[in-house]
Structures are given as C-alpha cells and as structure tokens.
Design an enzyme around this catalytic site. Structure first.
Site, PDB file in Angstrom:
ATOM      1  N   HIS A 108     -11.400  -1.242  -7.490  1.00 23.09           N
ATOM      2  CA  HIS A 108     -11.969  -1.423  -8.605  1.00 23.09           C
ATOM      3  C   HIS A 108     -13.438   0.108  -9.160  1.00 23.09           C
ATOM      4  CE1 HIS A 108     -15.331  -3.344 -11.447  1.00 23.09           C
ATOM      5  NE2 HIS A 108     -14.692  -3.692 -11.674  1.00 23.09           N
ATOM      6  N   HIS A 147     -16.107   0.907  -6.440  1.00 25.41           N
ATOM      7  CA  HIS A 147     -16.078   1.377  -5.334  1.00 25.41           C
ATOM      8  C   HIS A 147     -15.935   2.905  -5.215  1.00 25.41           C
ATOM      9  CE1 HIS A 147     -15.534  -1.382  -2.766  1.00 25.41           C
ATOM     10  NE2 HIS A 147     -14.488  -2.470  -3.809  1.00 25.41           N
ATOM     11  N   LYS A 172      -7.043  -6.238  -3.481  1.00 26.56           N
ATOM     12  CA  LYS A 172      -7.580  -5.346  -4.621  1.00 26.56           C
ATOM     13  C   LYS A 172      -8.137  -4.627  -5.669  1.00 26.56           C
ATOM     14  CE  LYS A 172     -10.757  -9.705  -4.215  1.00 26.56           C
ATOM     15  NZ  LYS A 172     -12.466  -9.824  -3.712  1.00 26.56           N
TER      16      LYS A 172
END
Length: 576
Positions: free
Chosen positions: A139, A142, A136
């Site tokens: 984002h 984080h 992923k």
C-alpha cells in the site's frame, strides 16, 4: 573545505579573546548565499561564544579587544562587527581554489570528511523501516516509511556507521487468520500463480466482509491462528507459501525504488520469544493479571493503573507489543547495536513510548539508544485506476506521466531505455515531493506539481544533473588537476562556490534532526545556481583556459549534486 577557513578564523579569534580555537570552531557558520545580493562568507555570534556570566562592560571590552586585534591576512580579506555578529569575507581566489580542489580530491566523500562530523558517534546502527503486512499488496501508506528509512540508513552509512537495514514484516495476527480461513473458500491457485498479492488482497477483502456479518467466519479465523501457533503442518505450509510469495513481490517494488534490506524479519520470528518476555515480566513482578485473564503492565509511577499496556491475551498468546519487546531484546543481544531507529507513522507514537518504557522497566539500558522517527500521512496519490492506492500503481503512474512529458519535450536527447529513465525521474519526483516538508506533517500529494520540470521538484534535479553530465563530453582535459582560479571570479561562480562550501553544515544539520528537507533545500539551491552559472559561464566559444576552469566548476557541482541525490535515495540520470 569550509573547515580550512573556519580554522583560520578560529585561530585569530582565539588569540584575541583567549578562548580555545576548538571551542570557537563550532560557532563559526557559513552564510547562506542570497540570490539577489552578495553576502559575506562566514559569521560568528559573539554572545554564543562569550556565554560566560560576563557583565555588559566585560562583554564590551572583549569585543573591542577582538576587533582591535583581528587583522586581514592572506586568508581573510575583510571582517566586520555589527550588533554582536562578526562576519568575514575570505580571499576569493583562495576560496575557489580550496573548495574546488577539495571536491575534486574527495569526490562523493566531499562534506563527509569534514571536521564538523569528526565527533559524530560511530558504531552499528539498525534501521527498521517499510514493514508491510504480508499477503497484502504494498500500500502507498508504506511509501513514506520505505523512503524515509532508506534515507536514514544512507545517511548513517555515509557518515561512517555500519548499518543493518531491517524489514520487520507484519506476518502474524488475526488478519492472517482471516486470510488462512478464507482462502479455502475464496482462493484460487491459478490466480495466485499469475498475480499473488492482488489475488490475496481480493480474498482478504471478501473474507473480511464476511467476517463482519458472520460470526462463524470470524471463529474460523481464530481457529486457524490457533493451528498456526501450535505448529499445525498444513497451516504452517500455507503461511510459509504466502510469506514467500509476498517477499518475492515486495522485492520487485523495492528494486524499482532502489531500496534493499539486509534482513527480513517479522512478528512470526518472536512468537516463542514473546513467551519468554511474558515470563520475564512475571518474574520481575511487572506483569499484572486482570479479572478477565489478560496480562497488563502498569506504566504509571505511583502504580495506580491509570495508564497501562496490554501484553497478553487471556489465552496467554502474545500481542503486537509483546513481539516488539521480544524483537528489541533479541536485537540488543544479537547485534549489541549502538543505536536502533524505528521508522513508522505518527499514529504509533504511543506504542513506541510504551515499548521503550517497558524495556526500561526490564532494565534494558540500550533502550536509551532507541529512537522512533515519526512521519505524517500522505493524501492525494490516487491513480487513474481507482481509489485503492497501491505503490506499484503509483510507480507505474509516475513512469507513464514522465514518458508522456519526455515525448512532448523537444529538447529530449535520444535515450537507450526511456522507460528506465522515466522510472528514475518519477521516483525522484515522489521522493522530493515527500521530503520537502517536515516529516511529521501530513501533506497532500499533487501529481502536476511533483512532475514539473522547473521549480523545486525531483524532475528539476534530474534535469540539472543530466545537463551537467552532458557538459563533461566537452572536457577533454578532465584529468588535469589544476585550473586558473582567475577564470572563475565572476559573481555567479563565487556564489556557487560559496554554496558548495556549506555542504558539510547541511549534512551535520540533516544528521542531527534526521530531516531530509534540509538536504532537499540545499540541493534545490545548488540546482538553481548551477542553471544560472550554465547560462552565464559559457564553455563553447571561450578560450581553452577559461573553458577548462568552467568545466572544472561544473563537474564539482555535478559531484555534490549527485552525492546529495543518492543520499536521499535518488538515482541520478545522465540523459533525459
């Protein structure tokens, strides 16, 4: 250099009241500089010192003895007792000489060699932070874990600990089963080569949407995970490929943030060891099997199952907490650490409470040295590209906005790599905006506020550092160790030196609470004092002796400012 003055005060107080100077030292504090009025330098709350069970008469007698016996000397020029607080003013030339010489001698270690930090436990510290889910895109959620964990690791290292920085990747679980099952249907090798994480994210979104309405797709995900857990070569190959691509992409983002790790770990490392954990829980009669076959740990004192943690599925596979237990035990045995710090958002508070409780039940005493540092959520970081906020896009946005601002500023000096400078300033803006408040608080990010060049921003700190750095080109005698202290007796110079004096206390408080806001507030105060001094204490047009003394002061400010910025994870720029 505050310790020199604290010790002088402590020795006088000790002689007067019969309390050891070592006990007194930690009760003496530098007084913060007030912008609008001059204040004394140190204070001692007598009640905190004379906290023995004294009656009012005995307390009064002690304070009278103290004020009668305390005398001004070559170090302490004035003292005053008011409302139970003893305040001190130290000899001004001595203050300037001692503080500036100490910074010159210690350099970036200034403050960290203080007596205040001498009793800080030293040892091996593990810091687990960032921990994105593989396959992923990174984002923005984080971001906080990454920069907070990096700050804690920097701080622990600066005070003398050996530090191991661990990135515990989310590289297992049903989300990967969905991706593995969906890639054959929605994936494209060409797109994977050109932009791996973006394509994997697109595949994940599509397969997740399909699994919500198609039970067959969800079942395929479970089957893929079973293959993976049983070591199926094709499933393992795909998992290894995606994991490697993810780490490669994350490393690029970490480099932009100035963050690095000593160890990339992950849930996948503890699949087998989590079975050992389940066996251990069973052998110690801590594991309870429910009617549906799941395994739980009763967390209550009276064993009424009103609070429990599920650690095993009905098919005996592990859960996230089981793997965390295995990871903690493994690190205890592998590293024999002195402390371990987990940095995650506050939604995981219950998870870590359960984790630490189970480790205690297993007799793992090192759990007493494990800490969970929590932080709140950030909102408002949307970029111009859309609502899904990826960290890479946020970094691009910060860099682009700073380049735009730099182009508009007439005072900007020629820079070899404007994009790199804009990147460093943009990252500073993100970090300071994040670190200004209490870590546990949620906050709303504001682009315009974060990127202002004045006010309490990362841009302001970078601007101040660059301004101080540019002054060093005038310092032709920078190798000279001495300067004339009489040239630095202006109120502006004294106020700045007094602020520099407090650096060790700020480090101590920051370390105690692991809250970067104390360091941010201190650096902002230093930056504002530096700019006032820059406008008041001119170098050009002054005599060589005065110019040298002022440049000496400006360089010590730059050294401490740079030290604090680096501690926060900011790379200071020399030009902007």
């Amino acid at each position: 250099m505050a310790c020199y003055f604290r010790r002088a005060i402590a020795e006088q107080v000790s002689r007067a009241v019969g309390v050891s100077s070592e006990k007194i030292l930690h009760h003496i504090h530098a007084i913060p500089v007030h912008r609008k009025r001059e204040s004394r330098d140190f204070q001692l709350h007598l009640k905190s010192l004379l906290n023995d069970p004294l009656d009012a008469a005995s307390y009064q007698e002690k304070t009278e003895i103290l004020t009668d016996k305390f005398i001004s000397d070559s170090t302490i020029s004035e003292f005053e007792l008011a409302r139970g607080v003893l305040t001190f003013t130290v000899n001004r030339p001595l203050l300037v000489k001692k503080v500036l010489h100490k910074i010159r001698h210690d350099g970036s270690r200034y403050g960290f060699t203080s007596e205040l930090l001498s009793d800080v436990p030293k040892g091996l510290t593990l810091v687990e932070y960032s921990s994105p889910n593989i396959s992923k895109k990174f984002h923005v959620g984080h971001l906080r874990s990454t920069i907070i964990g990096n700050f804690i690791a920097n701080l622990k290292k600066a005070v003398g600990n050996e530090v191991i920085r661990v990135n515990y990747l989310g590289d297992w679980g049903l989300q990967f089963g969905l991706l593995g099952a969906g890639f054959s249907k929605f994936g494209c090798e060409e797109k994977l080569k050109s932009n791996a994480l973006q394509h994997l994210f697109e595949v994940y979104v599509k397969v997740n949407a399909e699994a919500d309405k198609d039970e067959e797709m969800k079942q395929s995900a479970y089957e893929f995970m079973k293959k993976l857990e049983s070591g199926h070569p094709q499933a393992l190959s795909l998992w290894t490929h995606f994991r490697g691509l993810s780490i490669e992409e994350y490393s690029k983002v970490y480099k932009r943030l100035g963050v690095q790790f000593d160890e990339y770990s992950g849930e996948s490392f503890y699949i087998e060891k989590s079975q050992d954990v389940l066996n251990l829980l069973q052998n110690k009669n801590i594991l309870t099997i429910t009617k549906d076959g799941t395994g739980v740990v009763d967390l209550t004192e009276n064993r009424d199952m009103s609070a429990y943690s599920t650690v095993m599925r009905s098919d005996r596979t592990s859960l996230y907490i089981t793997r965390d237990i295995a990871a903690a035990i493994d690190r205890m045995e592998k590293y024999n650490f002195d402390e371990m710090v987990y940095v995650t958002d506050k939604s995981q508070q219950k998870h870590f409470q359960n984790l630490f409780k189970i480790l205690k039940m297993l007799g793992k005493d090192k759990v007493n040295h494990c800490h969970h540092v929590m932080f709140g959520r950030v909102q408002g970081m949307q970029t111009r590209r859309g609502d899904v906020v990826f960290l890479e896009d946020v970094l691009d946005e910060a860099r682009a906005r700073m380049l735009q601002n730099m182009a508009k500023t007439e005072t900007s000096k020629p820079i070899e790599d404007p994009a790199d400078t804009a990147e460093k300033i943009g990252v500073a803006a993100l970090i300071i905006q994040d670190f200004k408040g209490q870590l546990q608080s949620d906050y709303r990010f504001n682009w315009d506020e974060a990127l202002q060049s004045c006010g309490d921003t990362g841009v302001f700190l970078q601007y101040t550092h660059a301004r101080l750095q540019s002054l060093l080109t005038l310092w032709s005698t920078r190798e000279e160790e001495d300067f004339n202290v009489s040239c630095l007796q202006e109120p502006t110079a004294i106020a700045t030196v007094k602020h520099l004096l407090r650096y060790d206390e700020v480090i101590q408080k920051t370390l105690k609470e692991l809250q970067p806001r104390y360091m941010v507030a201190y650096l902002m105060g230093l930056g504002h004092l530096a700019n006032v001094a820059h406008n008041a204490l001119h170098v050009k047009g002054s005599s060589q002796e005065v110019a040298h003394a002022r440049l000496y002061l400006f360089n010590t400010i730059r050294v401490v400012l740079s030290s604090g910025m680096k501690l926060l994870g900011i790379t200071p720029v020399d030009k902007m």
